[in-house]
Design an enzyme around this catalytic site. Structure first.
Site, PDB file in Angstrom:
ATOM      1  NE  ARG A 144      -2.548   0.673   3.599  1.00  0.00           N
ATOM      2  CZ  ARG A 144      -2.148   1.611   4.455  1.00  0.00           C
ATOM      3  NH1 ARG A 144      -2.164   2.877   4.102  1.00  0.00           N
ATOM      4  NH2 ARG A 144      -1.744   1.282   5.672  1.00  0.00           N
TER       5      ARG A 144
ATOM      6  CE1 TYR B  54     -13.275   7.800 -19.856  1.00  0.00           C
ATOM      7  CE2 TYR B  54     -12.304   8.302 -17.716  1.00  0.00           C
ATOM      8  CZ  TYR B  54     -13.013   7.450 -18.550  1.00  0.00           C
ATOM      9  OH  TYR B  54     -13.466   6.254 -18.066  1.00  0.00           O
TER      10      TYR B  54
ATOM     11  CG  ASP C  77      -5.880  11.796 -19.319  1.00  0.00           C
ATOM     12  OD1 ASP C  77      -5.069  11.050 -19.891  1.00  0.00           O
ATOM     13  OD2 ASP C  77      -7.008  11.420 -18.959  1.00  0.00           O
TER      14      ASP C  77
ATOM     15  CE  LYS D  46      -8.639   3.424 -21.561  1.00  0.00           C
ATOM     16  NZ  LYS D  46      -8.675   3.624 -20.116  1.00  0.00           N
TER      17      LYS D  46
END
Length: 388
Positions: free
Chosen positions: A48, A102, A174, A199
């Site tokens: 984590r 997006y 982005d 992606k």
């Protein structure tokens, strides 16, 4: 050997690999432990905390590709962008956000920010003056996306970065649609770069991940928030992502080549009313894209002429998949109104030019002639079926 002097294929292949000191294997070993020794060690590792060996070394590869000091890997693109925003925004702060964005990001901002007392303004356009007009005294972040999803608008990266810096504002981007192969925003002054690593970085439609890259100072701040939110990734997936990224540049360059050809083919087709692709000279920001991108990418969108139903057309495709997501080695198409931007209202989609006839095309590595033939037969079949 300095990673700054390495070619992109070499960076993809070798930077961030873990040497197998015990058995001398050619690929990075996988460290699946969730518990590590804490006494008398240089790094107290815990999944984590984003610092297991596989996480740490893959971050080096992403940082090298994006020309940054550091990077982090997350469980998804939305985990990456949400952690990034929350590291730099608190109650009473304001963010300026590009309007062509997006849908998942837009929805996150609209649905979640009010819970934190964070104010936001979506720009009226994507020119630098639109961002400047939207700035308020409490603006802390400006966020852009270029090329944008799904209309492939191009924002002037340097102009926005310069504007943000002049006002003491953090600039974020982005960079998913471009990938580090086609665009490096840090070189134009952007502070923080994020990716949906699902992606192009993954590239095979089998990995869900996100990434953020920036200076060590900014990444320390993001880490300090992220360790509490817990958006880390399993090391098996991290290992798969590192493996996939070895062919990143090769894949993207092949996809770029196909996209350029297909954009020209569609642009000249009598049954296509409009094509959105920055590599076309008719694109309004073609010159800007050429100035800030190494290549124009493998994403494009188009609209068929009135009378040819977009969904019916996609059902006739035989090779190209009608499928969610993007950037895999296989070509896919979808309707943004039904998928990536379905969370927006019809009014919100109309405001940014996303029609119900818009088809987003993620171009893969197949042979161009096969993709062209599939599109042609699907158009013909759709027209015949509509007359039956």
């Amino acid at each position: 050997m300095s990673k700054q002097k390495l070619g992109i294929n070499t960076i993809c292949t070798h930077v961030g690999e873990i040497k197998d000191e015990q058995f001398k294997g050619a690929v990075s070993p996988i460290y699946l432990a969730t518990s590590y020794e804490f006494d008398n060690v240089d790094v107290k590792r815990y999944p984590r905390y984003f610092n297991t060996p596989n996480q740490e070394y893959l971050a080096k590869k992403i940082a090298a590709l994006e020309h940054t000091e550091a990077a982090m890997i997350f469980g998804s693109g939305m985990a990456a962008i949400s952690h990034m925003f929350l590291a730099f925004l608190k109650q009473g702060d304001h963010i300026v956000v590009q309007n062509t964005l997006y849908g998942g990001t837009s929805n996150f901002i609209r649905e979640e920010f009010h819970k934190y007392g964070i104010e936001y303004t979506f720009t009226n356009g994507y020119n630098v003056t639109d961002f400047e007009t939207a700035i308020q005294p409490n603006t802390k972040v400006i966020h852009i996306e270029t090329p944008s999803n799904p209309l492939l608008t191009i924002t002037d990266i340097k102009a926005v970065a310069d504007l943000a810096r002049s006002k003491g504002i953090i600039s974020t981007i982005d960079n998913t649609f471009a990938s580090p192969v086609n665009q490096n925003p840090i070189d134009f002054g952007i502070d923080i770069v994020m990716h949906s690593a699902t992606k192009y970085l993954g590239g095979h439609s089998d990995i869900l991940a996100g990434a953020v890259a920036s200076s060590q100072e900014h990444m320390d701040r993001i880490w300090n928030v992220s360790k509490n939110l817990g958006g880390s990734l399993s090391d098996m997936t991290v290992w798969m992502l590192e493996r996939s990224m070895k062919t990143l540049a090769l894949r993207v360059k092949a996809q770029n080549k196909n996209a350029r050809k297909l954009a020209k083919f569609l642009d000249a087709h009598s049954e296509v009313s409009r094509v959105y692709y920055p590599g076309l000279k008719s694109h309004p920001e073609h010159k800007l894209a050429k100035a800030q991108m190494h290549d124009f990418g493998a994403m494009l969108s188009f609209e068929l002429v009135e009378g040819i139903d977009a969904m019916a057309f996609m059902k006739q495709l035989e090779l190209i998949k009608s499928s969610m997501s993007l950037a895999g080695v296989e070509s896919t198409m979808l309707l943004p109104s039904e998928t990536s931007h379905a969370l927006l209202t019809q009014e919100q989609r109309d405001a940014v030019g996303i029609s119900n006839r818009l088809i987003r095309f993620s171009v893969g590595i197949e042979n161009f002639k096969d993709l062209k033939q599939d599109i042609e037969q699907a158009i013909t079949a759709t027209k015949v079926a509509s007359l039956a």
